[in-house]
Write a protein that holds these residues in place. Structure first.
Motif, mmCIF file in Angstrom:
data_model
loop_
_atom_site.group_PDB
_atom_site.id
_atom_site.type_symbol
_atom_site.label_atom_id
_atom_site.label_comp_id
_atom_site.label_asym_id
_atom_site.label_seq_id
_atom_site.Cartn_x
_atom_site.Cartn_y
_atom_site.Cartn_z
ATOM 1 N N TYR A 53 0.729 -1.256 -0.128
ATOM 2 C CA TYR A 53 0.112 0.422 0.154
ATOM 3 C C TYR A 53 0.784 1.525 -0.010
ATOM 4 O O TYR A 53 0.695 2.127 -0.670
ATOM 5 C CB TYR A 53 -1.249 -0.286 1.095
ATOM 6 C CG TYR A 53 -2.052 -0.857 1.448
ATOM 7 C CD1 TYR A 53 -2.483 -1.055 -0.174
ATOM 8 C CD2 TYR A 53 -2.779 -1.162 1.958
ATOM 9 C CE1 TYR A 53 -4.273 -2.009 -0.079
ATOM 10 C CE2 TYR A 53 -3.680 -2.852 1.768
ATOM 11 C CZ TYR A 53 -4.560 -2.642 0.974
ATOM 12 O OH TYR A 53 -5.785 -3.391 0.796
ATOM 13 N N GLU A 54 2.022 1.016 0.710
ATOM 14 C CA GLU A 54 2.754 2.101 1.355
ATOM 15 C C GLU A 54 3.754 2.738 -0.841
ATOM 16 O O GLU A 54 3.834 3.547 -1.150
ATOM 17 C CB GLU A 54 3.685 1.987 1.725
ATOM 18 C CG GLU A 54 4.617 2.960 2.466
ATOM 19 C CD GLU A 54 6.124 3.067 2.756
ATOM 20 O OE1 GLU A 54 6.790 3.465 2.730
ATOM 21 O OE2 GLU A 54 5.956 2.117 3.814
ATOM 22 N N ASP A 55 3.769 1.604 -1.206
ATOM 23 C CA ASP A 55 4.535 1.322 -2.903
ATOM 24 C C ASP A 55 3.017 2.275 -3.713
ATOM 25 O O ASP A 55 3.599 2.778 -4.630
ATOM 26 C CB ASP A 55 5.468 -0.040 -2.586
ATOM 27 C CG ASP A 55 5.953 -0.861 -1.864
ATOM 28 O OD1 ASP A 55 7.280 0.096 -1.335
ATOM 29 O OD2 ASP A 55 7.025 -1.636 -2.134
ATOM 30 N N ALA A 56 1.817 1.294 -3.229
ATOM 31 C CA ALA A 56 1.293 2.453 -4.242
ATOM 32 C C ALA A 56 1.456 3.333 -4.289
ATOM 33 O O ALA A 56 0.823 4.343 -5.420
ATOM 34 C CB ALA A 56 0.048 1.180 -3.926
ATOM 35 N N LYS A 181 1.705 -0.118 -12.808
ATOM 36 C CA LYS A 181 1.813 -0.080 -11.085
ATOM 37 C C LYS A 181 1.449 -0.193 -9.878
ATOM 38 O O LYS A 181 1.510 -0.583 -9.409
ATOM 39 C CB LYS A 181 3.492 0.742 -11.448
ATOM 40 C CG LYS A 181 4.108 0.957 -9.913
ATOM 41 C CD LYS A 181 5.295 1.172 -10.282
ATOM 42 C CE LYS A 181 6.344 1.092 -9.261
ATOM 43 N NZ LYS A 181 7.538 1.751 -8.938
ATOM 44 N N ILE A 182 0.670 0.682 -10.264
ATOM 45 C CA ILE A 182 -0.184 1.065 -9.063
ATOM 46 C C ILE A 182 -1.602 0.044 -8.806
ATOM 47 O O ILE A 182 -1.600 -1.091 -8.226
ATOM 48 C CB ILE A 182 -1.142 1.864 -9.181
ATOM 49 C CG1 ILE A 182 -0.693 3.726 -8.782
ATOM 50 C CG2 ILE A 182 -2.566 2.268 -7.956
ATOM 51 C CD1 ILE A 182 -0.806 5.016 -9.598
ATOM 52 N N GLN A 183 -2.049 -0.675 -10.095
ATOM 53 C CA GLN A 183 -2.782 -1.329 -10.493
ATOM 54 C C GLN A 183 -2.358 -2.988 -9.447
ATOM 55 O O GLN A 183 -2.835 -3.489 -8.978
ATOM 56 C CB GLN A 183 -3.632 -1.463 -10.880
ATOM 57 C CG GLN A 183 -4.591 -0.075 -11.565
ATOM 58 C CD GLN A 183 -4.914 -0.317 -13.329
ATOM 59 O OE1 GLN A 183 -4.647 -0.597 -13.773
ATOM 60 N NE2 GLN A 183 -6.143 0.124 -13.145
ATOM 61 N N LEU A 186 -1.450 -3.042 -6.152
ATOM 62 C CA LEU A 186 -2.962 -3.143 -5.410
ATOM 63 C C LEU A 186 -4.000 -4.835 -5.418
ATOM 64 O O LEU A 186 -4.036 -5.463 -4.208
ATOM 65 C CB LEU A 186 -3.829 -2.336 -5.912
ATOM 66 C CG LEU A 186 -3.954 -0.555 -5.838
ATOM 67 C CD1 LEU A 186 -5.363 0.383 -5.746
ATOM 68 C CD2 LEU A 186 -3.137 -0.639 -4.075
ATOM 69 N N SER A 187 -3.233 -5.178 -6.431
ATOM 70 C CA SER A 187 -4.164 -6.874 -6.661
ATOM 71 C C SER A 187 -2.651 -7.435 -6.447
ATOM 72 O O SER A 187 -3.301 -9.030 -5.766
ATOM 73 C CB SER A 187 -3.695 -6.828 -8.357
ATOM 74 O OG SER A 187 -4.027 -7.688 -8.862
ATOM 75 N N ASP A 188 -0.983 -7.362 -5.688
ATOM 76 C CA ASP A 188 -0.438 -7.858 -4.794
ATOM 77 C C ASP A 188 -1.429 -7.914 -3.955
ATOM 78 O O ASP A 188 -1.313 -9.436 -3.158
ATOM 79 C CB ASP A 188 0.431 -7.625 -5.104
ATOM 80 C CG ASP A 188 1.709 -7.951 -6.653
ATOM 81 O OD1 ASP A 188 0.930 -8.917 -6.850
ATOM 82 O OD2 ASP A 188 2.110 -7.016 -6.712
ATOM 83 N N ALA A 189 -1.522 -6.825 -3.566
ATOM 84 C CA ALA A 189 -1.948 -6.943 -1.674
ATOM 85 C C ALA A 189 -3.887 -7.546 -1.557
ATOM 86 O O ALA A 189 -3.475 -8.240 -0.454
ATOM 87 C CB ALA A 189 -2.530 -5.517 -1.246
ATOM 88 N N ARG A 190 -3.917 -7.564 -2.537
ATOM 89 C CA ARG A 190 -5.063 -8.228 -2.632
ATOM 90 C C ARG A 190 -5.257 -10.015 -2.631
ATOM 91 O O ARG A 190 -6.037 -10.285 -1.911
ATOM 92 C CB ARG A 190 -6.551 -8.034 -3.621
ATOM 93 C CG ARG A 190 -7.256 -6.498 -3.304
ATOM 94 C CD ARG A 190 -8.292 -6.412 -5.023
ATOM 95 N NE ARG A 190 -7.575 -5.918 -5.682
ATOM 96 C CZ ARG A 190 -7.582 -5.257 -6.642
ATOM 97 N NH1 ARG A 190 -8.108 -4.747 -5.739
ATOM 98 N NH2 ARG A 190 -6.987 -5.431 -7.937
#
Length: 343
Positions: A53-56, A181-183, A186-190
């Motif tokens: 989330y911080e990277d996003a 990159k953002i998506q 967030l996808s990795d986080a999910r």
């Protein structure tokens, strides 16, 4: 004499035994691998998700910067194209004017001047016409110079517009890459969150909700006054958005990212701030932690990818990260860089 008999083929029973042994070895290796990589704990997953989330968020601020650049370029290209169109109309009018002068000169100067003087019954009248003809030639020369100058300006504006269109195309490509990159983050986080059990996910969500409520209801802000009326108005506006969700790229009024909240709040106070946290860092006077007053901007991390509003008594008001709402939080929860006072 050497023997040429074919070697004896392994029996079917022996082949089956070999295959069985190989399969057993593969199962053993798979079991060992599974034992070597145990399932991540709930705490480990939360830490990894928070880092994603911080990277996003850092990528979001870069996306916001590229988006702001795109908007600026769109406006500049539009202005240049309008200017070129107006300039072309002016150039056409100037050419038409030059054509009219040339036609008039041809009509009055079609006969040799010495013959006209000889044949003229009124020499004084001819001399007046000749003087007018000289003036007309001078005007033609000036008109030609203006036309040449206008052509050069138009060529320069067209080139500038073409260059900006190239920049705009590059910026759009950059926007797409940053959005991807953002998506991806967030996808990795999910995916990480989905690796948890339903009970573990519910527990994390409940903890986040409690943190949001506690940060908003129990914050002791002290009684410090804002450094200016505008800072106070911006802080008051931001407080009305407590509980609004963090959404990357959002600038309100119902959801925000970090710099979206600060720019929205100051806009309510009549101050226009740049879009990104890095740009907002240069929007006023930099101050230290001990000088902060409610409403001052507060920058975090070395790359300045996070920003909030100072709330008083060591607290900030900010849009923290995906999955969290606008809330108060200790200024010490993140690496503080400096504050910014908006004049």
């Amino acid at each position: 004499m050497a023997s040429h008999r074919r070697p004896k083929q392994p029996s079917r029973t022996r082949r089956v035994s070999v295959l069985t042994a190989t399969a057993a070895a593969a199962v053993a290796l798979t079991t060992q691998a599974a034992q070597a990589e145990p399932k991540a704990s709930e705490k480990e997953v939360k830490e990894k998700v928070d880092k994603l989330y911080e990277d996003a968020e850092a990528a979001t601020e870069k996306f916001n910067g590229a988006k702001e650049k795109q908007s600026k370029l769109n406006k500049e290209v539009g202005n240049l194209q309008d200017s070129v169109a107006r300039g072309q109309d002016d150039l056409n009018d100037m050419r038409n004017g030059l054509g009219s002068m040339a036609t008039a000169q041809y009509r009055t100067g079609g006969v040799d001047p010495s013959v006209q003087l000889f044949l003229s019954s009124d020499p004084d009248s001819y001399l007046d016409k000749a003087s007018t003809l000289d003036q007309l030639s001078t005007k033609q020369a000036e008109a030609l110079k203006k036309i040449q100058s206008k052509q050069r300006n138009l060529a320069q504006q067209r080139k500038e517009a073409a260059d900006k269109l190239d920049d705009l195309a590059d910026t759009r490509k950059e926007l797409g890459e940053k959005k991807k990159k953002i998506q991806g983050k967030l996808s990795d986080a999910r995916s990480l969150l989905n690796s948890l059990t339903a009970d573990e996910r519910a527990k994390l969500a409940a903890e986040q909700a409690r943190a949001d409520r506690a940060a908003s209801s129990r914050a002791d802000l002290g009684g410090d006054a804002s450094a200016s009326q505008r800072a106070g108005a911006a802080f008051s506006a931001a407080k009305t958005k407590i509980g609004s969700p963090y959404v990357w790229g959002a600038t309100g009024p119902s959801s925000f990212d970090c710099s979206g909240l600060t720019s929205w709040a100051y806009n309510q106070a009549g101050v226009s701030l740049p879009r990104t946290s890095q740009a907002q860092a240069n929007a006023g006077t930099r101050i230290g932690k001990g000088q902060l007053a409610p409403g001052d901007l507060v920058l975090f991390y070395n790359d300045l990818h996070h920003i909030g509003l100072y709330a008083g008594n060591g607290q900030i008001l900010h849009a923290p990260k995906p999955g969290a709402n606008v809330r108060f939080e200790s200024i010490n929860n993140m690496p503080f860089m400096f504050g910014v006072r908006i004049g």
